[in-house]
Design a protein around this motif. Structure first.
Motif, PDB file in Angstrom:
ATOM      1  N   PRO A 156     -31.687 -28.476   4.808  1.00 31.22           N
ATOM      2  CA  PRO A 156     -32.330 -28.380   6.129  1.00 31.22           C
ATOM      3  C   PRO A 156     -32.891 -26.982   6.388  1.00 31.22           C
ATOM      4  O   PRO A 156     -32.370 -25.984   5.876  1.00 31.22           O
ATOM      5  CB  PRO A 156     -31.191 -28.694   7.099  1.00 31.22           C
ATOM      6  N   ARG A 157     -33.921 -26.919   7.205  1.00 28.27           N
ATOM      7  CA  ARG A 157     -34.529 -25.635   7.516  1.00 28.27           C
ATOM      8  C   ARG A 157     -34.005 -25.114   8.845  1.00 28.27           C
ATOM      9  O   ARG A 157     -33.542 -25.862   9.685  1.00 28.27           O
ATOM     10  CB  ARG A 157     -36.049 -25.775   7.569  1.00 28.27           C
ATOM     11  N   VAL A 158     -34.030 -23.767   9.017  1.00 24.63           N
ATOM     12  CA  VAL A 158     -33.580 -23.149  10.266  1.00 24.63           C
ATOM     13  C   VAL A 158     -34.760 -22.423  10.901  1.00 24.63           C
ATOM     14  O   VAL A 158     -35.372 -21.583  10.252  1.00 24.63           O
ATOM     15  CB  VAL A 158     -32.492 -22.073  10.001  1.00 24.63           C
ATOM     16  N   PHE A 159     -35.038 -22.696  12.158  1.00 26.44           N
ATOM     17  CA  PHE A 159     -36.188 -22.096  12.856  1.00 26.44           C
ATOM     18  C   PHE A 159     -37.448 -22.161  12.019  1.00 26.44           C
ATOM     19  O   PHE A 159     -38.212 -21.194  11.950  1.00 26.44           O
ATOM     20  CB  PHE A 159     -35.910 -20.628  13.201  1.00 26.44           C
ATOM     21  N   GLY A 160     -37.649 -23.269  11.359  1.00 26.64           N
ATOM     22  CA  GLY A 160     -38.855 -23.424  10.556  1.00 26.64           C
ATOM     23  C   GLY A 160     -38.878 -22.598   9.284  1.00 26.64           C
ATOM     24  O   GLY A 160     -39.889 -22.504   8.610  1.00 26.64           O
ATOM     25  N   MET A 161     -37.744 -21.941   8.968  1.00 28.15           N
ATOM     26  CA  MET A 161     -37.697 -21.177   7.721  1.00 28.15           C
ATOM     27  C   MET A 161     -36.621 -21.786   6.838  1.00 28.15           C
ATOM     28  O   MET A 161     -35.710 -22.454   7.320  1.00 28.15           O
ATOM     29  CB  MET A 161     -37.292 -19.729   8.000  1.00 28.15           C
ATOM     30  N   ASP A 162     -36.701 -21.531   5.534  1.00 27.87           N
ATOM     31  CA  ASP A 162     -35.549 -21.904   4.735  1.00 27.87           C
ATOM     32  C   ASP A 162     -34.425 -20.908   5.037  1.00 27.87           C
ATOM     33  O   ASP A 162     -34.672 -19.816   5.556  1.00 27.87           O
ATOM     34  CB  ASP A 162     -35.903 -21.935   3.243  1.00 27.87           C
ATOM     35  N   PHE A 163     -33.208 -21.286   4.732  1.00 31.29           N
ATOM     36  CA  PHE A 163     -32.061 -20.474   5.124  1.00 31.29           C
ATOM     37  C   PHE A 163     -32.157 -19.053   4.558  1.00 31.29           C
ATOM     38  O   PHE A 163     -31.906 -18.068   5.249  1.00 31.29           O
ATOM     39  CB  PHE A 163     -30.765 -21.146   4.650  1.00 31.29           C
ATOM     40  N   LEU A 164     -32.572 -18.957   3.304  1.00 29.97           N
ATOM     41  CA  LEU A 164     -32.713 -17.639   2.697  1.00 29.97           C
ATOM     42  C   LEU A 164     -33.728 -16.799   3.465  1.00 29.97           C
ATOM     43  O   LEU A 164     -33.486 -15.632   3.789  1.00 29.97           O
ATOM     44  CB  LEU A 164     -33.129 -17.786   1.230  1.00 29.97           C
ATOM     45  N   GLY A 165     -34.854 -17.421   3.798  1.00 33.17           N
ATOM     46  CA  GLY A 165     -35.871 -16.722   4.568  1.00 33.17           C
ATOM     47  C   GLY A 165     -35.356 -16.295   5.926  1.00 33.17           C
ATOM     48  O   GLY A 165     -35.672 -15.205   6.417  1.00 33.17           O
ATOM     49  N   ALA A 166     -34.529 -17.147   6.537  1.00 39.17           N
ATOM     50  CA  ALA A 166     -33.985 -16.822   7.856  1.00 39.17           C
ATOM     51  C   ALA A 166     -33.023 -15.635   7.783  1.00 39.17           C
ATOM     52  O   ALA A 166     -33.052 -14.742   8.635  1.00 39.17           O
ATOM     53  CB  ALA A 166     -33.287 -18.047   8.441  1.00 39.17           C
ATOM     54  N   MET A 167     -32.187 -15.600   6.762  1.00 43.07           N
ATOM     55  CA  MET A 167     -31.272 -14.462   6.565  1.00 43.07           C
ATOM     56  C   MET A 167     -32.066 -13.170   6.347  1.00 43.07           C
ATOM     57  O   MET A 167     -31.740 -12.112   6.873  1.00 43.07           O
ATOM     58  CB  MET A 167     -30.396 -14.696   5.326  1.00 43.07           C
ATOM     59  N   ASP A 168     -33.111 -13.304   5.538  1.00 46.12           N
ATOM     60  CA  ASP A 168     -33.963 -12.160   5.246  1.00 46.12           C
ATOM     61  C   ASP A 168     -34.623 -11.669   6.531  1.00 46.12           C
ATOM     62  O   ASP A 168     -34.636 -10.474   6.837  1.00 46.12           O
ATOM     63  CB  ASP A 168     -35.016 -12.586   4.209  1.00 46.12           C
ATOM     64  N   PHE A 169     -35.144 -12.618   7.312  1.00 48.39           N
ATOM     65  CA  PHE A 169     -35.797 -12.251   8.567  1.00 48.39           C
ATOM     66  C   PHE A 169     -34.810 -11.575   9.521  1.00 48.39           C
ATOM     67  O   PHE A 169     -35.087 -10.520  10.093  1.00 48.39           O
ATOM     68  CB  PHE A 169     -36.392 -13.499   9.231  1.00 48.39           C
ATOM     69  N   LEU A 170     -33.639 -12.179   9.676  1.00 46.41           N
ATOM     70  CA  LEU A 170     -32.623 -11.632  10.566  1.00 46.41           C
ATOM     71  C   LEU A 170     -32.281 -10.185  10.190  1.00 46.41           C
ATOM     72  O   LEU A 170     -32.199  -9.309  11.052  1.00 46.41           O
ATOM     73  CB  LEU A 170     -31.353 -12.490  10.496  1.00 46.41           C
ATOM     74  N   SER A 171     -32.122  -9.916   8.904  1.00 43.21           N
ATOM     75  CA  SER A 171     -31.756  -8.557   8.533  1.00 43.21           C
ATOM     76  C   SER A 171     -32.953  -7.615   8.562  1.00 43.21           C
ATOM     77  O   SER A 171     -32.926  -6.588   9.246  1.00 43.21           O
ATOM     78  CB  SER A 171     -31.055  -8.531   7.175  1.00 43.21           C
TER      79      SER A 171
END
Ligand code: TRP
Length: 443
Positions: free
Chosen positions: A365-380
């Motif tokens: 599943p995707r989170v906020f329209g991003m893949d999970f890895l992308g979301a972690m990367d974005f968050l940091s």
């Protein structure tokens, strides 16, 4: 400085370790794919401006805080000022933990590709199937997690061996060889037919592609690639002796860091255009384009193996710096011994990384329209690091200003105009510019 604290063996060792931290997947994996999705040259120009105007001043501030405090990211803030400031260090430790979780995943792909260099990957890539091969690989969960685990073990092992005997020793060998192989690959890529279209995409800024997102992306990349905003350079600075000059260290580390990113662009984009591939294909970019280049070279398997080995070196010299931030914190603050801290935190990072490892597969599943890895990367990169950067510069520019200035002057000062610029950057430029970009991003 607390007695018996570990120290770098030499200034060369410190610089190799700090450059080792800076140069990593951020330069070789993240930079080209972001440049690709952000429209090319304009992103490169923004990145360079932000590195010089905001990145270098913050790196200098971090090293000063670390050497002045002589402790981990949290302890240094507490020792120098106290109050709420240690929370900045604490947020940094959390950021380090989050970054390392997905960093281990991408580094695992790198390890996998070292071995795949001698397998069917090359013939698939020669037939135009590199993208498919990458997709098959990211859907093979067992493999992806196994390689991630192997990489995390290497990281833990080096940190376990300590500052001088682990981190410094490995960085001194691994870093210099990286430049040589990059230069060879650049020549190969630039001499491909059709390469110049790639050079144009890479170097010619197209102002119409300038958006708020591009600026935010370039800022995040400046932070990520310089390893700043989370106390990494605070931690490394705390192991540096008073005799060394901080400004010259910042300068050398930044130049080494930017040089790798720029060189990598000259390897990737000519190849992308020569083989009619998409520059905007995202996180898989180097794993798709490079095999295609290697497959068309004599002794391609060997070069592919060399490249991914060096990328692994670059990644591991960065991941150890992320783990070291957390380990130094547990060691200084909770009296854990190094081995225990390295193992426990390293394993926890591995576990947190598993969703990232699975997330490039087709069914996650995707989170906020991003893949999970992308979301972690974005968050940091786009949230935690810029926030950390704002507070670090305010701390050095206002709260602990006299101390920071003295620390920067110790061991070799900056020429006056540059010092003035540094003060201005910490006091006004960095906090305002970063906050502005940051807020704009959420509108
Ligand atoms: N700079 C590294 C890279 O480009 C990653 C990294 C290591 C990092 N330590 C960091 C990023 C601290 C942010 C903060 O791959």
């Amino acid at each position: 400085m607390s007695r018996g604290r570990e120290q770098w063996g030499s200034k060369f060792g410190f610089i190799m370790a700090a450059a080792g931290s800076a140069v990593g997947l951020g330069n070789i994996w993240r930079f080209p794919y972001l440049t690709g999705v952000s429209g090319g040259g304009i992103f490169v120009v923004l990145y360079l401006i932000l590195v010089a105007a905001i990145g270098m001043p913050i790196m200098l501030a971090e090293m000063a805080i670390g050497r002045g405090g002589g402790l981990n990211a949290v302890g240094s803030f507490r020792k120098l000022k106290g109050g709420l400031w240690p929370m900045v260090g604490w947020a940094g430790v959390v950021a380090g933990f989050v970054i390392l979780s997905f960093y281990g995943v991408v580094a695992g792909w790198t390890v996998a590709y070292m071995f795949k260099s001698f397998g069917p990957l090359m013939s698939m890539a020669a037939a135009g199937g590199a993208a498919e091969a990458f997709q098959t690989f990211t859907n093979d969960y067992v493999q992806v997690i196994a390689y991630q685990g192997a990489f995390m073990l290497a990281t833990i092992w080096i940190v376990y061996n300590g500052v001088g005997g682990g981190i410094e020793r490995y960085c001194k060998v691994m870093m210099p060889s990286l430049y040589i192989i990059l230069a060879i690959l650049m020549v190969r890529s630039l001499t491909l037919e059709g390469a110049m279209k790639g050079v144009e995409f890479y170097l010619k800024p197209d102002i119409s592609k300038l958006t708020a997102r591009t600026v935010m992306g370039a800022l995040g990349q400046a932070f990520f690639s310089l390893s700043i905003g989370m106390g990494c350079m605070i931690t490394y600075g705390s192991y540096l002796s008073d005799r060394e000059s901080l400004p010259s260290s910042v300068f050398i580390v930044t130049v080494m860091n930017v040089a790798v990113a720029i060189l990598v662009g000259f390897v990737i984009f000519p190849a992308v255009f020569a083989f009619n591939m998409e520059p905007s294909s995202g996180p898989g970019l180097i794993f798709v384009t490079l095999p295609a280049v290697f497959a068309r070279m004599p002794m391609g398997s060997l070069f592919s193996f060399l490249f991914f080995t060096l990328l692994f070196f670059a990644a591991v010299t960065s991941s150890v710096s992320l783990l070291e931030v957390c380990v130094a914190y547990m060691k200084d603050e909770f009296r854990w011994d190094r081995g225990r801290a390295a193992w426990i935190i390293g394993l926890a990072c591995f576990l947190l990384g598993i969703p990232s490892a699975l997330s490039l597969g087709d069914h996650f599943p995707r989170v906020f329209g991003m893949d999970f890895l992308g979301a972690m990367d974005f968050l940091s990169s786009n949230v935690l690091l810029p926030l950390g950067g704002i507070f670090i510069s305010v701390f050095a520019g206002w709260s602990w200003f006299e101390g920071a200035r003295q620390e920067v002057r110790r061991g070799g000062a900056l020429p006056k105009p540059l010092e003035t610029f540094w003060v201005l950057a910490c006091r006004i430029l960095a906090p305002i510019a970063v906050a502005w970009v940051f807020v704009g991003n959420f509108r």
